[in-house]
Design a protein around this motif. Structure first.
Motif, PDB file in Angstrom:
ATOM      1  N   MET A 362       0.830  -1.205   0.000  1.00 31.01           N
ATOM      2  CA  MET A 362       0.000   0.000   0.000  1.00 31.01           C
ATOM      3  C   MET A 362       0.870   1.263   0.000  1.00 31.01           C
ATOM      4  N   THR A 365       2.321   2.428  -3.348  1.00 27.82           N
ATOM      5  CA  THR A 365       1.435   3.077  -4.324  1.00 27.82           C
ATOM      6  C   THR A 365       1.622   4.587  -4.342  1.00 27.82           C
ATOM      7  N   TRP A 479      -4.651   1.035  -4.564  1.00 30.62           N
ATOM      8  CA  TRP A 479      -5.382   0.862  -3.303  1.00 30.62           C
ATOM      9  C   TRP A 479      -6.447  -0.229  -3.448  1.00 30.62           C
ATOM     10  N   VAL A 482      -4.857  -3.777  -3.504  1.00 25.64           N
ATOM     11  CA  VAL A 482      -4.480  -4.276  -2.178  1.00 25.64           C
ATOM     12  C   VAL A 482      -5.722  -4.639  -1.377  1.00 25.64           C
TER      13      VAL A 482
END
Length: 531
Positions: A362, A365, A479, A482
């Motif tokens: 995360m 990203t 996002w 994940v």
């Protein structure tokens, strides 16, 4: 002329809403509706967050007869978000727009150009400020049911706050522009100042809830402090609840500050936007030229573009700085992290390790360097297309830069995570593999999205970097990916172990990356060569 310039500025600022850059035509019908709904959902989610912040403050303060304090505090929050949302746009749109010199060459007074540019800054700040102030006003109207005069005053104050946001953004943008004219490394200065602002903002935000709780418990003390020490904030709150005297005072203060800033900018605007940015003059020194391979030359070009563009670095490469910072915080707070893991997962350590892998992915990203990389070629893309290089070579250079700028800091983060959480041998291997596979997948995903949704007709580099639907898809896609893997495991957790699931996730990511790489090789390179 002013009307034409304003129309041009508004079309440029908000063109990403209604124009399909790939097809170079306006969105219509369901395409436009779906696009607008995406932004409505995004801004609506933020508005809900600020409503939840306003909710515990409004009734206690209004009940204590200090509803002015409610507007003072939430107004400050609106100013902070408005400045934070528009500050990165201000420097580029106000001082570094590509058509500044073109407009100055026309019979247009510089003051009129400045006014039009400031209008764009104002509207951008207003858009972010309203995300805070609309739920603040709604909560107040529902809880207090104010008189019509107070409703009008609160709306007027909201509009005046947006002027304060514009002034702050313009001053900070002017400071960065002024400093950049005095130094050779303007990009570095811009990035350092912007990062300092971000760090300060998030530090204050982290303390905000504790501060708000203390205010609810002791509103009188906070009110006395604002009234005696920060009178403009006091008058802002009093004006919002209908005080005529405070409305006059706050309006005069806002107008005076705006006029002062405008006059200062008007005197230096032409000089700043036309001065040769870079400070010391270059002195020619004869030296031997180095011969590089095509791949290395293209990679060097991508790095020069990235390091020479503060907006590119800040908006698409912030993870390069945040990942080592997160690694340091992880080591410092290691005992707390492991304690939380033990509390949440008990003896199921494998689940803790799986969550750690997801958390690392995360954070990565935050780098979406490839997402605007094709669009940033702009109208100069013909230069690359005319060179004896293939489209695939040019695209691979963009991919390699993303991987270099992300994999190295991610390795530091992964190492610190493994030191802190002490995973089992299988997870010690799977966590770095999952992180690398995820980074490769997202780098290729950003490149594919940008090839499918390019924008080469921008005049301000912030448009493809920050105001592009492709960049938003690439960022939010990480996002969602994940979260999707996490949700899928929740459904399958009774049938598959965390280690096996993470191994399968690595294989899926690598398969997806290979498929996108093949698409780029066969079709994406052709798209790039014919843009």
């Amino acid at each position: 002329m002013t009307k034409v310039l304003l129309k041009k500025q508004m079309m440029e600022l908000f063109s990403f809403f209604w124009q399909d850059k790939k097809k170079n035509k306006n969105r219509t019908g369901i395409s436009l509706v779906m696009f607008l709904m995406l932004y409505v959902v995004l801004f609506g989610a933020l508005a809900v967050i600020f409503y939840m912040i306003a909710d515990p403050l409004c009734e206690p303060l209004a009940g204590a007869g200090m509803d002015w304090l409610y507007f003072s505090l939430m107004g400050l929050m609106g100013i902070a978000l408005g400045a934070f949302g528009s500050i990165f746009n201000t420097y580029a749109s106000l001082y570094l727009a590509k058509d500044n010199e073109f407009l100055l060459a026309m019979p247009i007074p510089p003051s009129r150009i400045l006014t039009v540019r400031l209008t764009g800054v104002y509207l951008m700040g207003l858009m972010y400020e309203l995300i805070v102030m609309i739920p603040v006003l709604v909560k107040y109207y529902i809880s207090v049911s104010p008189e019509p005069a107070a409703v009008i005053c609160s709306i007027v104050v909201t509009l005046e706050i947006s002027i304060v946001v514009m002034v702050i953004s313009a001053v900070l943008g002017w400071a960065v522009a002024f400093i950049s004219t005095k130094t050779k490394h303007k990009s570095l200065i811009t990035v350092v100042l912007s990062l300092a602002f971000i760090i300060g903002y998030y530090y204050l935000y982290s303390k905000a809830m504790q501060f708000l709780q203390e205010i609810v418990q002791n509103p009188q003390i906070a009110g006395d402090f604002l009234k005696s020490s920060i009178s403009p904030v006091y008058h802002m709150g009093m004006a919002a609840v209908g005080s005529r005297k405070s409305m006059a005072v706050f309006t005069v203060m806002t107008a005076a500050v705006f006029l002062l800033v405008y006059l200062v900018l008007a005197m230096s605007y032409t000089k700043i936007i036309t001065e040769n940015k870079g400070g010391a003059k270059s002195v020619y020194r004869e030296k031997r030229a180095s011969v590089h391979s095509v791949e290395r030359a293209l990679l060097g070009k991508e790095f020069r573009r990235f390091l020479g563009c503060p907006n590119y670095m800040l908006n698409c490469g912030l993870g390069t700085i945040l990942m080592p910072a997160a690694a340091a915080a992880l080591v410092i707070k290691g005992d707390m992290i492991t304690g939380i893991g033990a509390m949440l997962f008990g003896d199921n350590e494998d689940m803790f390790f799986l969550v750690a892998a997801g958390a690392v992915c995360m954070i990565t990203t935050m780098n979406d360097i490839t997402a605007p990389s094709v669009s940033l070629e702009g109208k100069n893309i013909w230069l690359l297309q005319s060179l004896p290089v293939t489209g695939f070579q040019a695209l691979m250079a963009k991919l390699k830069m993303h991987l270099i700028m992300t994999l190295i800091p991610a390795a530091v983060l992964v190492l610190s995570a493994e030191v802190v959480v002490k995973p089992s041998p299988i997870f010690a291997c799977l966590i770095p593999l999952a992180s690398a596979a995820f980074i490769l997948f997202m780098a290729l995903f950003g490149l594919v999205v940008n090839l499918k949704m390019p924008n080469l007709k921008w005049t301000n580099e912030i448009v493809p970097i920050k105001q592009s639907i492709g960049v938003m898809i690439a960022l939010m896609g990480g996002w969602v990916l994940v979260a999707g893997f996490g949700g899928l495991y929740y459904l399958l957790m009774n049938f598959i172990s965390p280690a096996v699931y993470l191994g399968c996730a690595v294989l899926v990511l690598l398969a997806g990356a290979f498929a996108m790489l093949e698409w780029i090789r066969r079709k994406g390179s052709v798209i790039f060569e014919t843009l």
